[in-house]
Each structure stands twice: as structure tokens, then as C-alpha cells.
Design an enzyme around this catalytic site. Sequence first.
Site, mmCIF file in Angstrom:
data_model
loop_
_atom_site.group_PDB
_atom_site.id
_atom_site.type_symbol
_atom_site.label_atom_id
_atom_site.label_comp_id
_atom_site.label_asym_id
_atom_site.label_seq_id
_atom_site.Cartn_x
_atom_site.Cartn_y
_atom_site.Cartn_z
ATOM 1 C CG ASP A 16 -7.315 3.958 2.376
ATOM 2 O OD1 ASP A 16 -8.183 3.689 1.514
ATOM 3 O OD2 ASP A 16 -7.247 5.070 2.928
ATOM 4 C CE LYS A 39 -2.103 1.437 3.715
ATOM 5 N NZ LYS A 39 -3.029 1.551 4.874
#
Length: 242
Positions: free
Chosen positions: A157, A139
Amino acid sequence: MKKTSSASSSKSRKRSPRVFSKEKAAQLYSALAEDRPDPRTELDFVNPYTLVVAVALSAQATDVGVNKATAKLFKIADTPEKMLALGEEGVAEHIKTIGLWRNKAKNVIALSRMIIEEFDGQVPETRDELTRLPGVGRKTANVVMNEAFGHPTIAVDTHIFRVSNRTGLAPGKTPDEVEAGLERATPEEFKKGAHHWLILHGRYVCKARKPECWHCVISDLCKFKPKTPDPAKVSSLGPKGG
């Protein structure tokens, strides 16, 4: 950080069911783009290095909280050399208001050392290289690749995961499944901004506890039901039977 092979990684990123056609996805992104023409990260940074640090610090923390902590930190340590000179205790003093600050201070020093020793002091641009840095996962790498280097990556997220599932744009049980679905569903012309449009929409409109459907620009395309009514209109109607 435990590493997985590319084979096992691709295996875990299962194909999510396609709900949106490319045409419908284009309508969704067009509406989000009109609502927020210039989307960008809300983390403060001054160069790719400080972006890496800021995103790494943002795990289980708010952007506002990270920005408060890094405002002074980045004034005295905006390069890996300066951060390394500051030392773990020096970094820790600046980030004590952030969750998991002790471990994050260790990671900041470790990633700074690796950038100096293995990448000649420059933040690497590829995902494989970025995820070698301590405290940097997929991420974080995707955020850095998108924001610092302009790659059309999408970092999933909690906000993007929620919006993708609620709307039906890219449903999935895991962040990897959602990311794979978004990569397939998102038209090329929207891939650069997709990450920011979705995260900001999730943060300010499609909220976790109570989505604000009454002023959502994509409510007509969204699969979420029942839509949350405008509380102002609901209260104006008064109690039933009144």
C-alpha cells in the site's frame, strides 16, 4: 475489473535494484519485530469473509473509518448469505461514511454472491481465485492470504511503498516492483510479518510528510537523508545566534 495475463503481469513486475543484503534486511526486520512483537491488521474482522469485505472497503479510506462503519454491519451480516439478504441498499446504509460507498456496496453484494455460487460460501485461499471477486485486487488478495490463511504475502500500500523506497529496502517505481523487491530482500523467517511491520512503521513513524526519524528503530539502517531532527531538541536550542 480488467484482467491481465500472467505473462503481462510478470512483465510489469520488473526487478528493482537490490540495495539491502539479506543480512542487512534481517537486521531491519529484527529491529521492527522487537519494536512490534505481535503485528497484525488494524481492520476489525471476525472471519475470512468479513476480512475480505473490510479490506475491500478500506480502499481510499482509513482503517478507523472502516471499523466504525463495519462495527454494526458485521453484527448483522458476518456471512455472504446474510450480506446478500441485506441487499445493496442495506449495505450502503452502513457504509455511507466511507469514500466511494455506492460502488463499494455493489462490490460487497457481488463478491458475496460469487463466494456463495462459485466457492460454496467459503472465501477462496489462492490469489487467482481471490482476485476474481469484484472489488478485490492483488493488494486485497495479499492481505487476506496473509491475515486469514497465514501465507507469507506482502501487500504494498502507500505506507509500504514509501518505507521500501525511503529506506532502500526495496526501491521501485510501482507497487509491483516494490513487492517483487520485498519478496527477494525479505528473509524467509520474516516474510509472514513483513507486511504488518512495514505498514505500521509507515503509518506511525515513517510518515509521509514528516518522518519521525528521531525515534525510528531502523534509522541507522535507513538510506533516507537528511534525517528529520527531534523537534523538541531543535526548539530547545532556540534561534540561531541567540
